[in-house]
Design an enzyme around this catalytic site. Structure first.
Site, PDB file in Angstrom:
ATOM      1  N   TYR A  80       8.990  -6.539  35.702  1.00  0.00           N
ATOM      2  CA  TYR A  80       8.297  -7.804  35.960  1.00  0.00           C
ATOM      3  C   TYR A  80       7.030  -7.569  36.775  1.00  0.00           C
ATOM      4  O   TYR A  80       7.073  -6.963  37.844  1.00  0.00           O
ATOM      5  CB  TYR A  80       9.211  -8.780  36.696  1.00  0.00           C
ATOM      6  CG  TYR A  80      10.496  -9.075  35.964  1.00  0.00           C
ATOM      7  CD1 TYR A  80      10.484  -9.349  34.597  1.00  0.00           C
ATOM      8  CD2 TYR A  80      11.721  -9.065  36.622  1.00  0.00           C
ATOM      9  CE1 TYR A  80      11.655  -9.606  33.908  1.00  0.00           C
ATOM     10  CE2 TYR A  80      12.890  -9.333  35.941  1.00  0.00           C
ATOM     11  CZ  TYR A  80      12.861  -9.599  34.584  1.00  0.00           C
ATOM     12  OH  TYR A  80      14.014  -9.853  33.907  1.00  0.00           O
TER      13      TYR A  80
ATOM     14  N   HIS B 280       8.169 -14.249  34.016  1.00  0.00           N
ATOM     15  CA  HIS B 280       9.123 -14.353  35.134  1.00  0.00           C
ATOM     16  C   HIS B 280       8.510 -15.094  36.318  1.00  0.00           C
ATOM     17  O   HIS B 280       8.718 -14.730  37.470  1.00  0.00           O
ATOM     18  CB  HIS B 280       9.626 -12.963  35.556  1.00  0.00           C
ATOM     19  CG  HIS B 280      11.095 -12.930  35.846  1.00  0.00           C
ATOM     20  ND1 HIS B 280      11.610 -12.983  37.131  1.00  0.00           N
ATOM     21  CD2 HIS B 280      12.164 -12.848  35.031  1.00  0.00           C
ATOM     22  CE1 HIS B 280      12.919 -12.928  37.080  1.00  0.00           C
ATOM     23  NE2 HIS B 280      13.290 -12.844  35.799  1.00  0.00           N
TER      24      HIS B 280
END
Length: 417
Positions: free
Chosen positions: A158, A225
């Site tokens: 991420y 995310h």
């Protein structure tokens, strides 16, 4: 024959894949008739355990396990305040176990109780990652060799930050290499640092590379995310249109839902949203206004099979498909619940798949067959798998707070993880 009642509710904490799991087992007064449920909120396992043992268990003892809807509703309002992730996961563990019992009583798998199969196999996507575009390419090709036709593609996990926290996934992920990042201030505090601007530039470059090197039939997914400013997520969604993603996940945090309207007006990139929601009603306006394309619910976080089935049906009315959250911090019981819902939901979209290690399979015998990118459930009554308490005891929980949630940008500011 005496009336069937709930005699006991047990809670087990275990970590066969190094990720803390919460398992519920309901015993009835019928010899050998039990049900299993997943109540995993891996960052708050002890809170969920006590919620079940101290509050829901006394509420359930002596009640009829057949009354799933009434039990769900009355448990949900028993504390007056409701719909938080601790109590919803506690509810989920009970709810799944009750469906497991009902299936065993009916001698039917849960998907048959919910209407039967809508498809022959359940299409899966797996995770691909790497520190460079070339490593991601190789990861995608490896997935293709296993038969996957859908893959999530990340460069350095991420935000490009990578992670060494195996409480999130069982494999350490390298940071993205070659990003032109800003230099940080002195005396940095603890956290998982990433450069949002460098990450955003890298995503466009990653999918440009993959579309030039991977067969065009492959479906790509990417997960922001919630890590970047909302307007930057909109700019990225527009840039990614030319790469024809299957979907872009969580461009915003739940606190920024108003931005979805602007995103929809400016980009045709399909959007998956909602793994952080803890109330089925959180999706109501987003689905009714068709601002999302895929329902990314974490089934245990919204209370189990009962509310998830209703949510799927609501999505079907508006052409919004399911894409249940399927991370490593989900027990095989929770995985099975996802798959039973996938089989019976006409508006199924895709199912996230995290491979299971041998320890998980020993603790939870049974489960799906995975073949050429599809999952297949057996016709075993109930949810179709078992739980071996003796094996689970070999893998005690850690009970530690995760590291990956402490996301920070270059100057040290805490951001949504």
């Amino acid at each position: 024959m005496s009336k069937l009642i709930i005699e006991d509710v047990e809670v087990f904490l275990t970590a066969p894949n190094n990720i803390d799991l919460v398992v519920v087992r309901i015993k009835t007064n019928k010899e050998g008739l039990t049900g299993l449920g997943c109540a995993t909120f891996t960052q708050r396992i002890y809170a969920v355990k006590h919620a079940i043992e101290d509050y829901l268990k006394p509420f359930l003892l002596g009640k009829d396990p057949a009354d799933i809807e009434d039990l769900w509703q009355t448990m949900n309002v028993s504390g007056y305040w409701r719909n938080g992730p601790v109590m919803n996961n506690a509810l989920s563990g009970i709810d799944m176990a009750l469906w497991d019992i009902k299936g065993k009583l009916a001698d039917m798998p849960v998907y048959d109780l919910l209407g039967g199969k809508s498809r022959d196999g359940i299409a899966l996507y797996c995770h691909t990652d790497g520190a460079t575009k070339e490593e991601v390419e190789e990861s995608v090709k490896s997935a293709m060799e296993e038969g996957y036709q859908y893959v999530r593609c990340q460069l350095g996990m991420y935000g490009g930050a990578g992670t060494e926290d195996t409480g999130l996934i069982t494999t350490k992920m390298k940071r993205a290499e070659g990003l032109l990042t800003k230099h940080p201030p002195e005396n940095r505090r603890d956290g998982q640092y990433f450069d949002a601007d460098a990450y955003l530039k890298s995503v466009d470059e990653l999918f440009d590379h993959l579309r030039r090197t991977i067969e065009p039939h492959m479906e790509f997914i990417h997960d922001i995310h919630e890590r970047v400013p909302a307007i930057e997520a909109i700019k990225l969604a527009k840039k990614l249109e030319k790469y024809d993603l299957f979907y872009l996940e969580d461009p915003f945090s739940p606190e920024q839902l108003e931005w979805l309207k602007m995103l929809r007006e400016q980009s045709s990139t399909p959007i998956a949203f909602g793994e952080l929601f803890s109330h089925p009603n959180d999706w109501k306006a987003l689905i009714a206004n068709q601002q999302i394309d895929f329902i990314r619910a974490h089934v245990s976080a919204i209370g189990g099979i009962t509310p998830a089935r209703k949510l799927a049906i609501f999505g079907e009315l508006f052409g919004v498909r399911t894409a249940w959250h399927g991370p490593g911090d989900l027990s095989p019981i929770g995985v099975a619940a996802n798959l039973h819902l996938d089989y019976c939901s006409n508006n199924f979209g895709i199912q996230e798949w995290t491979p299971m290690n041998e320890a998980l399979k020993e603790v939870f015998p049974g489960g799906p067959e995975i073949k050429n990118g599809y999952a297949y459930l057996s016709d075993i009554p109930g949810l179709g798998l078992d739980f071996r308490e003796d094996e689970a005891e070999k893998y005690p929980p850690h009970g530690k707070l995760p590291e990956w949630t402490l996301a920070r940008i270059v100057d040290g500011t805490s951001v949504k993880p």
